[in-house]
Write a protein that holds these residues in place. Sequence first.
Motif, PDB file in Angstrom:
ATOM      1  N   VAL A  38      35.890  40.504  34.823  1.00 61.26           N
ATOM      2  CA  VAL A  38      36.370  41.047  36.096  1.00 61.26           C
ATOM      3  C   VAL A  38      35.896  40.141  37.225  1.00 61.26           C
ATOM      4  N   ALA A  39      36.670  40.072  38.268  1.00 63.68           N
ATOM      5  CA  ALA A  39      36.297  39.277  39.434  1.00 63.68           C
ATOM      6  C   ALA A  39      35.368  40.084  40.338  1.00 63.68           C
ATOM      7  N   GLU A  40      34.439  39.397  40.959  1.00 68.42           N
ATOM      8  CA  GLU A  40      33.510  40.062  41.874  1.00 68.42           C
ATOM      9  C   GLU A  40      34.280  40.793  42.959  1.00 68.42           C
ATOM     10  N   LEU A  54      29.571  43.250  40.921  1.00 68.11           N
ATOM     11  CA  LEU A  54      28.745  42.152  41.423  1.00 68.11           C
ATOM     12  C   LEU A  54      28.505  41.145  40.294  1.00 68.11           C
ATOM     13  N   VAL A  55      28.298  39.895  40.666  1.00 69.69           N
ATOM     14  CA  VAL A  55      27.987  38.882  39.648  1.00 69.69           C
ATOM     15  C   VAL A  55      26.742  39.290  38.864  1.00 69.69           C
ATOM     16  N   SER A  56      25.806  39.916  39.543  1.00 67.02           N
ATOM     17  CA  SER A  56      24.554  40.336  38.902  1.00 67.02           C
ATOM     18  C   SER A  56      24.740  41.484  37.909  1.00 67.02           C
ATOM     19  N   ASP A  57      25.928  42.075  37.870  1.00 67.40           N
ATOM     20  CA  ASP A  57      26.212  43.116  36.867  1.00 67.40           C
ATOM     21  C   ASP A  57      26.524  42.512  35.499  1.00 67.40           C
ATOM     22  N   SER A  58      26.684  41.213  35.438  1.00 67.78           N
ATOM     23  CA  SER A  58      26.983  40.550  34.163  1.00 67.78           C
ATOM     24  C   SER A  58      25.839  40.786  33.184  1.00 67.78           C
ATOM     25  N   THR A  81      30.109  43.037  26.383  1.00 64.34           N
ATOM     26  CA  THR A  81      29.607  42.057  27.346  1.00 64.34           C
ATOM     27  C   THR A  81      30.484  42.083  28.583  1.00 64.34           C
ATOM     28  N   LEU A  82      29.866  42.318  29.713  1.00 66.94           N
ATOM     29  CA  LEU A  82      30.571  42.305  30.993  1.00 66.94           C
ATOM     30  C   LEU A  82      30.314  40.976  31.673  1.00 66.94           C
ATOM     31  N   GLN A  83      31.396  40.293  32.025  1.00 71.01           N
ATOM     32  CA  GLN A  83      31.310  39.020  32.734  1.00 71.01           C
ATOM     33  C   GLN A  83      31.975  39.199  34.089  1.00 71.01           C
ATOM     34  N   VAL A  84      31.200  39.066  35.155  1.00 70.53           N
ATOM     35  CA  VAL A  84      31.740  39.170  36.503  1.00 70.53           C
ATOM     36  C   VAL A  84      31.749  37.777  37.109  1.00 70.53           C
ATOM     37  N   LYS A  85      32.913  37.328  37.491  1.00 71.05           N
ATOM     38  CA  LYS A  85      33.050  35.954  38.017  1.00 71.05           C
ATOM     39  C   LYS A  85      33.180  35.971  39.534  1.00 71.05           C
ATOM     40  N   PRO A  86      32.529  34.996  40.178  1.00 73.46           N
ATOM     41  CA  PRO A  86      32.563  34.955  41.659  1.00 73.46           C
ATOM     42  C   PRO A  86      33.963  34.651  42.182  1.00 73.46           C
TER      43      PRO A  86
END
Lengths: 115, 115
Positions: B13-15, B82-86, B110-115
Amino acid sequence: EAGVAQSPRYKIIEKRQSVAFWCNPISGHATLYWYQQILGQGPKLLIQFQNNGVVDDSQLPKDRFSAERLKGVDSTLKIQPAKLEDSAVYLCASSIGPNSGNTIYFGEGSWLTVV
Amino acid sequence: AQSVAQPEDQVNVAEGNPLTVKCTYSVSGNPYLFWYVQYPNRGLQFLLKYITGDNLVKGSYGFEAEFNKSQTSFHLKKPSALVSDSALYFCAVRAFSSNTGKLIFGQGTTLQVKP
């Protein structure tokens, strides 16, 4: 409030050697758990203590794993002899009581590599 | 037998966008449902739980989860990622019990949050 303390954080041993992990639960927590987390999987319960008595050890490989909680506080988990498939994170956790609604709090884990 | 399914190995997901991490469960009787988060080389941190009452549960770091009994689901949500939620997210279920009740975990997402 201090969390669940575990040591050592990291351990590398050769197969057939022995290893012991120590855990100190959150103060006042009567219920203590040891979980095994293999890479890529969710944690699996090995053993649950209520004070110094065992409540559930149905998934503990008793031929090589042992655990004790002698005074109802600290606990040790021992593996002897270790196998390659024992490489995992060993998570200690505690809760105020055994009721299913109680939150279980986890330590940082002890990372074991068996070579 | 109790079980938990997390159908997605990874969610991207995008930030700033909303996020959803899915979880379905199977348990006899009323379930107690939990979400935990695991950051690299760390233990599991408790996020939130559903015991009874309001189907929408709010937890730490702005996360919430909705209990849906008819769909046996307990999806984790956050309005703005948030990116920190990754991190790695685990859903877990416990059957009701007054003196024991194994916490069963899903495989993790795995959650990947991209800036």
